[in-house]
Design a protein around this motif. Structure first.
Motif, short mmCIF file in Angstrom:
data_model
loop_
_atom_site.label_atom_id
_atom_site.label_comp_id
_atom_site.label_asym_id
_atom_site.label_seq_id
_atom_site.Cartn_x
_atom_site.Cartn_y
_atom_site.Cartn_z
N THR A 154 0.83 -1.20 0.00
CA THR A 154 0.00 0.00 0.00
C THR A 154 0.87 1.25 0.00
O THR A 154 0.58 2.22 -0.72
CB THR A 154 -0.94 0.00 1.22
OG1 THR A 154 -1.71 -1.20 1.22
CG2 THR A 154 -1.87 1.19 1.19
N LYS A 155 1.91 1.26 0.79
CA LYS A 155 2.82 2.41 0.83
C LYS A 155 3.48 2.63 -0.52
O LYS A 155 3.61 3.77 -0.98
CB LYS A 155 3.88 2.20 1.91
CG LYS A 155 3.37 2.36 3.31
CD LYS A 155 4.48 2.18 4.32
CE LYS A 155 3.95 2.29 5.73
NZ LYS A 155 5.01 2.11 6.74
N ILE A 156 3.89 1.56 -1.16
CA ILE A 156 4.52 1.67 -2.48
C ILE A 156 3.52 2.21 -3.50
O ILE A 156 3.84 3.08 -4.32
CB ILE A 156 5.11 0.32 -2.91
CG1 ILE A 156 6.31 -0.04 -2.03
CG2 ILE A 156 5.52 0.34 -4.38
CD1 ILE A 156 6.85 -1.44 -2.25
N ALA A 157 2.30 1.70 -3.46
CA ALA A 157 1.26 2.16 -4.39
C ALA A 157 0.97 3.64 -4.19
O ALA A 157 0.85 4.39 -5.17
CB ALA A 157 0.00 1.34 -4.22
N ILE A 158 0.86 4.08 -2.96
CA ILE A 158 0.61 5.50 -2.68
C ILE A 158 1.77 6.36 -3.14
O ILE A 158 1.58 7.43 -3.72
CB ILE A 158 0.32 5.70 -1.17
CG1 ILE A 158 -1.04 5.09 -0.83
CG2 ILE A 158 0.35 7.18 -0.81
CD1 ILE A 158 -1.36 5.07 0.64
N THR A 159 2.99 5.89 -2.94
CA THR A 159 4.17 6.63 -3.39
C THR A 159 4.19 6.75 -4.91
O THR A 159 4.48 7.82 -5.45
CB THR A 159 5.45 5.93 -2.90
OG1 THR A 159 5.41 5.82 -1.48
CG2 THR A 159 6.69 6.68 -3.33
N ILE B 65 1.59 6.59 -6.99
CA ILE B 65 0.49 7.48 -7.41
C ILE B 65 0.86 8.93 -7.15
O ILE B 65 0.62 9.81 -7.99
CB ILE B 65 -0.82 7.09 -6.68
CG1 ILE B 65 -1.31 5.74 -7.21
CG2 ILE B 65 -1.89 8.15 -6.87
CD1 ILE B 65 -2.45 5.13 -6.41
N ALA B 66 1.45 9.21 -6.00
CA ALA B 66 1.87 10.58 -5.68
C ALA B 66 2.92 11.08 -6.67
O ALA B 66 2.87 12.22 -7.13
CB ALA B 66 2.39 10.67 -4.26
N ALA B 67 3.85 10.22 -7.03
CA ALA B 67 4.90 10.59 -7.99
C ALA B 67 4.30 10.89 -9.36
O ALA B 67 4.69 11.86 -10.02
CB ALA B 67 5.94 9.48 -8.09
N ILE B 68 3.34 10.08 -9.78
CA ILE B 68 2.68 10.31 -11.07
C ILE B 68 1.94 11.65 -11.07
O ILE B 68 1.99 12.40 -12.04
CB ILE B 68 1.74 9.14 -11.41
CG1 ILE B 68 2.56 7.89 -11.72
CG2 ILE B 68 0.81 9.48 -12.57
CD1 ILE B 68 1.75 6.62 -11.85
N ILE B 69 1.26 11.96 -9.97
CA ILE B 69 0.54 13.22 -9.86
C ILE B 69 1.51 14.41 -9.91
O ILE B 69 1.26 15.40 -10.60
CB ILE B 69 -0.32 13.24 -8.59
CG1 ILE B 69 -1.48 12.26 -8.73
CG2 ILE B 69 -0.84 14.64 -8.29
CD1 ILE B 69 -2.27 12.02 -7.46
N VAL B 70 2.62 14.31 -9.20
CA VAL B 70 3.60 15.40 -9.19
C VAL B 70 4.21 15.58 -10.58
O VAL B 70 4.34 16.72 -11.07
CB VAL B 70 4.71 15.12 -8.14
CG1 VAL B 70 5.88 16.07 -8.31
CG2 VAL B 70 4.13 15.24 -6.74
N ILE B 71 4.58 14.51 -11.24
CA ILE B 71 5.15 14.61 -12.58
C ILE B 71 4.13 15.19 -13.55
O ILE B 71 4.46 16.06 -14.37
CB ILE B 71 5.66 13.23 -13.05
CG1 ILE B 71 6.87 12.82 -12.23
CG2 ILE B 71 5.99 13.25 -14.54
CD1 ILE B 71 7.31 11.38 -12.43
N GLY B 72 2.89 14.76 -13.46
CA GLY B 72 1.84 15.31 -14.32
C GLY B 72 1.64 16.79 -14.09
O GLY B 72 1.46 17.57 -15.02
N GLY B 73 1.68 17.21 -12.84
CA GLY B 73 1.55 18.63 -12.52
C GLY B 73 2.71 19.44 -13.07
O GLY B 73 2.51 20.56 -13.57
N CYS B 74 3.90 18.90 -13.01
CA CYS B 74 5.07 19.60 -13.56
C CYS B 74 4.97 19.74 -15.07
O CYS B 74 5.28 20.80 -15.64
CB CYS B 74 6.35 18.86 -13.19
SG CYS B 74 6.78 18.96 -11.45
N ILE B 75 4.52 18.70 -15.74
CA ILE B 75 4.36 18.75 -17.19
C ILE B 75 3.29 19.77 -17.57
O ILE B 75 3.48 20.58 -18.47
CB ILE B 75 4.02 17.35 -17.75
CG1 ILE B 75 5.23 16.43 -17.60
CG2 ILE B 75 3.56 17.43 -19.20
CD1 ILE B 75 4.94 14.98 -17.89
N TYR B 76 2.18 19.75 -16.85
CA TYR B 76 1.10 20.70 -17.13
C TYR B 76 1.56 22.14 -16.91
O TYR B 76 1.32 23.01 -17.75
CB TYR B 76 -0.12 20.39 -16.25
CG TYR B 76 -1.22 21.41 -16.40
CD1 TYR B 76 -2.04 21.39 -17.52
CD2 TYR B 76 -1.43 22.39 -15.44
CE1 TYR B 76 -3.03 22.33 -17.67
CE2 TYR B 76 -2.42 23.33 -15.59
CZ TYR B 76 -3.23 23.31 -16.70
OH TYR B 76 -4.21 24.24 -16.85
#
Length: 74
Positions: free
Chosen positions: A5-10, A12-23
């Motif tokens: 669960t911790k790995i999955a949350i990490t 997902i959080a990384a994907i969100i941060v990368i997506g925000g940076c690209i946007y």
């Protein structure tokens, strides 16, 4: 929480941060292009693309045909 669960949350959080940076990078790029463009160029391209064209559409069209628009509005 277990380890999976911790790995999955990490991940997902990384994907969100990368997506925000690209946007945000894309928004900054569009703003830079639009700020260097005259209002006449913007209005002309926007009207040619149609009234529902977004700023992103205008930037794409301008970059694709930059020499044409720069020569037309000098």
């Amino acid at each position: 929480m277990n380890k999976a669960t911790k790995i999955a949350i990490t991940i997902i959080a990384a994907i969100i941060v990368i997506g925000g940076c690209i946007y945000s990078g894309r928004v900054e790029y569009n703003d830079a292009v639009l700020s260097g463009m005259s209002a006449d160029k913007y209005d002309y391209i926007h009207s040619c693309l149609g009234g529902s064209a977004t700023q992103n559409d205008v930037v794409k069209e301008y970059i694709a045909n930059q020499k044409y628009y720069d020569s037309k509005f000098n």
